[in-house]
Scaffold this active site. Structure first.
Site, PDB file in Angstrom:
ATOM      1  N   SER A  47       9.769   5.336  -2.063  1.00 60.45           N
ATOM      2  CA  SER A  47       9.320   4.488  -0.967  1.00 60.45           C
ATOM      3  C   SER A  47      10.494   4.010  -0.127  1.00 60.45           C
ATOM      4  O   SER A  47      11.662   4.065  -0.540  1.00 60.45           O
ATOM      5  CB  SER A  47       8.557   3.274  -1.505  1.00 60.45           C
ATOM      6  OG  SER A  47       9.459   2.383  -2.149  1.00 60.45           O
ATOM      7  N   ASP A  80       7.446   7.753   0.659  1.00 60.01           N
ATOM      8  CA  ASP A  80       6.255   6.907   0.668  1.00 60.01           C
ATOM      9  C   ASP A  80       6.445   5.684   1.557  1.00 60.01           C
ATOM     10  O   ASP A  80       7.497   5.031   1.527  1.00 60.01           O
ATOM     11  CB  ASP A  80       5.961   6.464  -0.774  1.00 60.01           C
ATOM     12  CG  ASP A  80       4.639   5.747  -0.917  1.00 60.01           C
ATOM     13  OD1 ASP A  80       3.668   6.147  -0.239  1.00 60.01           O
ATOM     14  OD2 ASP A  80       4.558   4.800  -1.722  1.00 60.01           O
ATOM     15  N   HIS A  81       5.438   5.383   2.356  1.00 62.16           N
ATOM     16  CA  HIS A  81       5.394   4.156   3.170  1.00 62.16           C
ATOM     17  C   HIS A  81       6.637   3.981   4.033  1.00 62.16           C
ATOM     18  O   HIS A  81       7.232   2.897   4.081  1.00 62.16           O
ATOM     19  CB  HIS A  81       5.175   2.930   2.292  1.00 62.16           C
ATOM     20  CG  HIS A  81       3.739   2.702   1.929  1.00 62.16           C
ATOM     21  ND1 HIS A  81       2.780   2.340   2.843  1.00 62.16           N
ATOM     22  CD2 HIS A  81       3.101   2.819   0.745  1.00 62.16           C
ATOM     23  CE1 HIS A  81       1.611   2.232   2.232  1.00 62.16           C
ATOM     24  NE2 HIS A  81       1.777   2.539   0.969  1.00 62.16           N
ATOM     25  N   ASP A 102       3.938   5.290   7.836  1.00 62.87           N
ATOM     26  CA  ASP A 102       3.037   4.144   7.817  1.00 62.87           C
ATOM     27  C   ASP A 102       3.169   3.334   9.102  1.00 62.87           C
ATOM     28  O   ASP A 102       4.042   2.480   9.240  1.00 62.87           O
ATOM     29  CB  ASP A 102       3.343   3.263   6.602  1.00 62.87           C
ATOM     30  CG  ASP A 102       2.356   2.126   6.431  1.00 62.87           C
ATOM     31  OD1 ASP A 102       1.461   1.974   7.289  1.00 62.87           O
ATOM     32  OD2 ASP A 102       2.465   1.389   5.430  1.00 62.87           O
ATOM     33  N   HIS A 174      -2.549  -2.966  -2.855  1.00 62.80           N
ATOM     34  CA  HIS A 174      -1.264  -2.621  -3.443  1.00 62.80           C
ATOM     35  C   HIS A 174      -0.812  -3.715  -4.412  1.00 62.80           C
ATOM     36  O   HIS A 174      -1.209  -4.875  -4.298  1.00 62.80           O
ATOM     37  CB  HIS A 174      -0.197  -2.474  -2.353  1.00 62.80           C
ATOM     38  CG  HIS A 174      -0.410  -1.311  -1.437  1.00 62.80           C
ATOM     39  ND1 HIS A 174      -1.106  -1.401  -0.266  1.00 62.80           N
ATOM     40  CD2 HIS A 174      -0.003  -0.022  -1.530  1.00 62.80           C
ATOM     41  CE1 HIS A 174      -1.117  -0.216   0.334  1.00 62.80           C
ATOM     42  NE2 HIS A 174      -0.457   0.638  -0.420  1.00 62.80           N
ATOM     43  N   HIS A 202      -4.437   4.637  -2.141  1.00 65.76           N
ATOM     44  CA  HIS A 202      -3.313   3.738  -2.387  1.00 65.76           C
ATOM     45  C   HIS A 202      -3.809   2.554  -3.214  1.00 65.76           C
ATOM     46  O   HIS A 202      -4.990   2.242  -3.230  1.00 65.76           O
ATOM     47  CB  HIS A 202      -2.744   3.231  -1.065  1.00 65.76           C
ATOM     48  CG  HIS A 202      -1.940   4.251  -0.328  1.00 65.76           C
ATOM     49  ND1 HIS A 202      -1.000   3.914   0.617  1.00 65.76           N
ATOM     50  CD2 HIS A 202      -1.929   5.605  -0.379  1.00 65.76           C
ATOM     51  CE1 HIS A 202      -0.448   5.009   1.118  1.00 65.76           C
ATOM     52  NE2 HIS A 202      -1.001   6.047   0.534  1.00 65.76           N
ATOM     53  N   GLY A 203      -2.880   1.872  -3.884  1.00 63.91           N
ATOM     54  CA  GLY A 203      -3.265   0.719  -4.685  1.00 63.91           C
ATOM     55  C   GLY A 203      -4.029   1.094  -5.939  1.00 63.91           C
ATOM     56  O   GLY A 203      -4.808   0.291  -6.470  1.00 63.91           O
ATOM     57  N   THR A 227       2.723   0.221  -9.443  1.00 66.35           N
ATOM     58  CA  THR A 227       2.846  -1.027 -10.196  1.00 66.35           C
ATOM     59  C   THR A 227       2.435  -0.863 -11.655  1.00 66.35           C
ATOM     60  O   THR A 227       3.079  -1.425 -12.560  1.00 66.35           O
ATOM     61  CB  THR A 227       2.003  -2.130  -9.532  1.00 66.35           C
ATOM     62  OG1 THR A 227       2.435  -2.307  -8.186  1.00 66.35           O
ATOM     63  CG2 THR A 227       2.124  -3.439 -10.272  1.00 66.35           C
TER      64      THR A 227
END
Length: 285
Positions: A47, A80-81, A102, A174, A202-203, A227
């Site tokens: 990320s 990512d992102h 993003d 997220h 996502h999340g 996470t």
């Protein structure tokens, strides 16, 4: 096995592709070890926040690319992102096969314009582009479980930007620490029917196993998890240090986190149907 472009790793409908975020070298090693155990392709995600943690993208990117090149299963290196077009360019130059740009915080028209420009440049280099539409909660600690992506708007966004995959809002957030998210499965099915490119969840750390399986069955393809693996890693390190207060060699306690993440990645890849579950009574390692 060499690194592969995202297009070669994306499975057919009804199967998932696990995409796991890397924080440091041991995460990349663990994720690939888990994928090898499951016999499934995998995405190593770096990320923008991870690059900032390391002071630059190149150090962690080079580590991820090296781990991917040595893997026995197909591995995709994915940015990512990324909110910066400059960071996207750097990832492409380093050899990443996929990026997620993003622009979701921009007004819709500006999002479309910026994303289309990035997609055109990446496609010229043979790189897959993922984007996000809809407010997926959890950024900056703000959860938006009631946010939803409209299927018609999503189809129009893909047509206007030319992206190869789309992250959509279907109830996740997220950075969830609990796995109790309730997904809008009928919406996932409508989005899958309306949008001509793979959908990305996502999340996913907040989604329980059964719902992850159902999400793939209803049309989700790429399943992003960060996470949850950090919780697994940290828990194993805490247990190892607690069991031996005199332990000071980081290799010995970090290895515990790495081993725990590898096992969880292998398990999750069966949950999202990227790999078949082991036969009853078979050793799981």
């Amino acid at each position: 096995m060499p690194l592969v472009p995202m297009a070669e790793a994306v499975p057919s409908r009804g199967r998932g592709l696990g995409a796991f975020n890397v924080i440091q070298l041991e995460h990349a090693e663990a994720i690939v070890a888990g994928a090898e155990r499951a016999g499934a392709p995998v995405v190593l995600q770096v990320s923008e926040n991870c690059a900032a943690y390391h002071g630059a993208l190149a150090p962690i990117a080079q580590a991820v690319l090296a781990v991917g090149r040595a893997a026995a299963v197909p591995v995709v290196a994915h940015l990512d992102h990324a909110t910066s077009a400059g960071l996207v360019r750097e990832a492409v130059e380093l050899g990443f096969g996929s990026v997620m740009f993003d622009a979701s915080r921009l007004p819709h028209d500006a999002n479309v314009t910026a994303t289309a420009e990035v997609a055109a440049r990446c496609h010229a280099a043979g790189v897959w582009v993922e984007a996000e539409l809809g407010e997926i909660g959890g950024k900056d600690g703000v959860h938006a479980p009631h946010a939803r992506t409209d299927p018609g708007e999503a189809a129009g966004y893909v047509a206007a930007t030319g992206v190869d995959a789309l992250a959509v809002a279907v109830g996740t957030s997220h950075a969830m620490l609990t796995r109790d998210t309730v997904l809008d499965l009928p919406l996932i099915a409508r989005l899958a029917a309306a949008v001509p490119v793979p959908l990305v969840l996502h999340g996913s750390s907040g989604v329980p196993d059964g719902a992850l399986t159902a999400a793939v069955e209803h049309g989700m393809t790429k399943i992003n998890i960060a996470t949850h693996l950090n919780k697994v890693y940290t828990g194993a390190v805490r247990d190892r240090l607690g069991a031996d207060p005199a332990l000071v060699d980081p290799r010995r306690y970090i290895a515990a986190g790495r081993d725990a993440v590898a096992a969880e990645v292998a398990r999750l890849l069966t949950v999202i149907r990227a790999a078949e579950p082991p036969e009853a009574g078979a050793a799981t390692g």
